[in-house]
Design an enzyme around this catalytic site. Sequence first.
Site, PDB file in Angstrom:
ATOM      1  N   ASP A  98       0.992  -1.205   0.127  1.00  0.00           N
ATOM      2  CA  ASP A  98       0.084  -0.134   0.118  1.00  0.00           C
ATOM      3  C   ASP A  98       0.963   1.219   0.029  1.00  0.00           C
ATOM      4  O   ASP A  98       1.674   1.371   0.964  1.00  0.00           O
ATOM      5  CB  ASP A  98      -0.941  -0.178   1.134  1.00  0.00           C
ATOM      6  N   ASP A 200      -2.908   4.973  -2.163  1.00  0.00           N
ATOM      7  CA  ASP A 200      -3.787   5.445  -1.180  1.00  0.00           C
ATOM      8  C   ASP A 200      -4.337   6.979  -1.750  1.00  0.00           C
ATOM      9  O   ASP A 200      -3.551   7.564  -2.339  1.00  0.00           O
ATOM     10  CB  ASP A 200      -3.193   5.514   0.172  1.00  0.00           C
ATOM     11  N   GLU A 264      -6.682   4.085  -5.409  1.00  0.00           N
ATOM     12  CA  GLU A 264      -7.967   4.150  -4.721  1.00  0.00           C
ATOM     13  C   GLU A 264      -8.551   5.547  -5.236  1.00  0.00           C
ATOM     14  O   GLU A 264      -7.941   6.383  -4.997  1.00  0.00           O
ATOM     15  CB  GLU A 264      -7.355   4.118  -3.257  1.00  0.00           C
ATOM     16  N   HIS A 326     -11.090  -1.827   4.178  1.00  0.00           N
ATOM     17  CA  HIS A 326     -11.145  -1.467   5.628  1.00  0.00           C
ATOM     18  C   HIS A 326     -11.707  -0.338   6.189  1.00  0.00           C
ATOM     19  O   HIS A 326     -11.549   0.424   7.203  1.00  0.00           O
ATOM     20  CB  HIS A 326      -9.532  -1.645   5.938  1.00  0.00           C
ATOM     21  N   ASP A 327     -12.363   0.434   5.225  1.00  0.00           N
ATOM     22  CA  ASP A 327     -12.803   1.862   5.417  1.00  0.00           C
ATOM     23  C   ASP A 327     -14.511   1.691   5.455  1.00  0.00           C
ATOM     24  O   ASP A 327     -15.167   2.553   6.035  1.00  0.00           O
ATOM     25  CB  ASP A 327     -12.643   2.701   4.435  1.00  0.00           C
TER      26      ASP A 327
END
Length: 534
Positions: A98, A200, A264, A326-327
């Site tokens: 990431d 990200d 993302e 994960h969000d």
Amino acid sequence: MDPHWWQSATIYQIYPRSFQDSDGNGIGDLAGITARLDYVAALGIDAIWISPIYPSPMADFGYDVADYCDVDPRFGTLADFDALLARAHDLGLRVLLDLVPNHSSDRHPWFAASRSSRADPQRSWYIWRDPAPDGGPPNNWISDFGGPAWAWDAATGQYYAHAFLPEQPDLNWREPGLRRAMYDAMRFWFDRGIDGFRIDVLWHMIKAADFPDNPPNPDYREGMGEMHKVLQLHSTDQPEVHGIAAEMRAIADGYAGDRVLIGEIYLPVPELMTYYGSDTAPEVHLPFNFQLIEARWDAATLAGIIAAYEAALPPGGWPNWVLGNHDRQRIASRIGQRQARVAAMLLLTLRGTPTLYYGDEIGLADVAIPAIQVQDPRELREPGIGLGRDPVRTPMPWDGSVGAGFTTGTPWLPINPDHAIRNVAAQSDDAASMLSLTRNLLVLRRRHAALRVGLIREIVGEDDVLRFEREHGGERFVIALNLSDEERRFTLPDHVELPQLLLSTVPEWRTGGEDCDGRTLPLAPNEGIILLDG
Ligand code: TEU
């Protein structure tokens, strides 16, 4: 031409704090992940993406990076990472890290230098602005985590920008020195042998040069989160971001072995598509497509989304689908366990690279976190309106023991209380489990090119049934998903011959005696089926 590995791959996201603890401190680590790679490979996964593992004060659980070229001691060492990578590659698993390039930690040495004085050579690596005439922040930008997107630095008398926490100062991508440093970090990991990056908040990476106010959002309502008070017109998705994405792609393409970049990006489809770049300046291979996370769960809506997304893809642009991360709320909590099985069938039969979030393969649900145990800064900054992400980041339940096989210590977040029943060990031996369904879906996907790389056509959403066809090399599949909890029927299109039922999400309902009326087939409540034509 043969597809690229990442086109036919299924990606599995691992949140490293929560996958497997190997040293009993209640926090997952790299050695833990390595120990569980056999499980991941046996599930039928092709690539793992691991959320950030870099040294970090953990203000945002690793999305605040203090050193882009090392491993946080909580997770292990670089040697542990090399061991993980070697084991993964032995098992045929690719590994994606990431990359968090929009912001660093405020403890990164770059920021320490930058804030030390206005004259410091690294001052310009971050975004510093004078106060507004009234002494307040330079403009009305709001952090994605609530509150102003600007923090005051009394020592040097300026504000710095932070799209997220004040502990996550935004880097200045207009500064060539910063760009070089971040590209060196990418090379550091590519040289070590990783297969790609998830990037990200790619769409946040560069801001309008003159920092105008963002316009108010006419649709803002209380409870949405403060960030939605304004539209992020000038603070995100600026034209110059495409230059950065193209430079990153050139770095990835400079390596042998087909390295992949996934961006993302939370944007509407037309804007999302621009992140594929062009033939001459390609950008990310896969701009994450989060529509299933946000969609209303009904057949007509989903059919519309799928068809519109397919139609919007640029020439050569490869689709991808994500059901959880994960969000965001877990799929099992959002639509219930029965529909979560249907969703798994959808994710793994759609055209495009699927990304599966750890735990979703066993139907892991969100865990309510008592106020006293909240860890996520998102929740702490705007409490009580459901924005916290702890519920979706709880430890993986491997077995029914006290620590769920995750830890011998005290887990950093509570383990889902249902883990005594819902866990990997219990589901492994149960042919009817969500885990077995996921495995079976992945077996079919590996066995049949039509499901991996075939065309998608005849996308229809009617009477609660979403159906579509996948086709390749003379093989045709019909997928039909009942999104309601009542029986439904659907009619086979004329071009489909006598189909064979390959998989159902409710196999116990199918006794062979279902009332089939010619070309009209019944579906059990919450049933998805895969049919092979002819
Ligand atoms: O998340 C970005 C993100 O989800 C938000 O910007 C989102 O757009 C917003 O909530 C509105 O929908 C990434 C990471 O996935 C997340 O875990 C980090 O906290 C964040 O960036 C900062 O690095």
